[in-house]
Design a protein around this motif. Structure first.
Motif, short mmCIF file in Angstrom:
data_model
loop_
_atom_site.label_atom_id
_atom_site.label_comp_id
_atom_site.label_asym_id
_atom_site.label_seq_id
_atom_site.Cartn_x
_atom_site.Cartn_y
_atom_site.Cartn_z
N UNK A 130 29.19 89.33 111.27
CA UNK A 130 29.09 87.88 111.40
C UNK A 130 28.19 87.30 110.30
N UNK A 131 27.05 87.92 110.07
CA UNK A 131 26.13 87.46 109.03
C UNK A 131 26.79 87.51 107.66
N UNK A 132 27.49 88.61 107.36
CA UNK A 132 28.16 88.78 106.08
C UNK A 132 29.24 87.72 105.89
N UNK A 145 30.78 82.37 103.37
CA UNK A 145 31.15 80.96 103.47
C UNK A 145 30.13 80.08 102.77
N UNK A 146 28.85 80.40 102.93
CA UNK A 146 27.81 79.63 102.27
C UNK A 146 27.96 79.70 100.76
N UNK A 147 28.23 80.90 100.25
CA UNK A 147 28.39 81.07 98.81
C UNK A 147 29.58 80.27 98.29
N UNK A 148 30.68 80.26 99.04
CA UNK A 148 31.86 79.48 98.63
C UNK A 148 31.52 78.01 98.57
N UNK A 149 30.78 77.51 99.55
CA UNK A 149 30.42 76.09 99.59
C UNK A 149 29.44 75.73 98.47
N UNK A 150 28.55 76.64 98.14
CA UNK A 150 27.58 76.36 97.08
C UNK A 150 28.24 76.36 95.69
#
Length: 62
Positions: A48-50, A55-60
């Motif tokens: 889940x964390x991975x 997703x965070x990296x894609x948004x950034x």
């Protein structure tokens, strides 16, 4: 790192989605597939964390 395995209710508290949405995501995303033990499903905290870190990296980067 030691992994924790979460029951569905614990997962839903963390990510605030419905059961149906979680299972829909699990069909599409390999990292969100539960581990079946007997009649119960468990989700890997590390997976889940991975997944959410990705997703965070894609948004950034968007």
């Amino acid at each position: 790192m030691k992994d924790r395995y979460l029951k569905i209710d614990d997962v839903l508290v963390i990510i605030k989605i419905s059961r149906a949405t979680l299972y829909r995501l699990a069909k599409k995303e390999k990292l969100l597939k539960p581990i079946k033990v007997g009649g119960s499903s468990f989700w890997s905290q590390n997976n889940l964390d991975y997944y959410f870190d990705g997703l965070k990296q894609k948004n950034l980067s968007a």
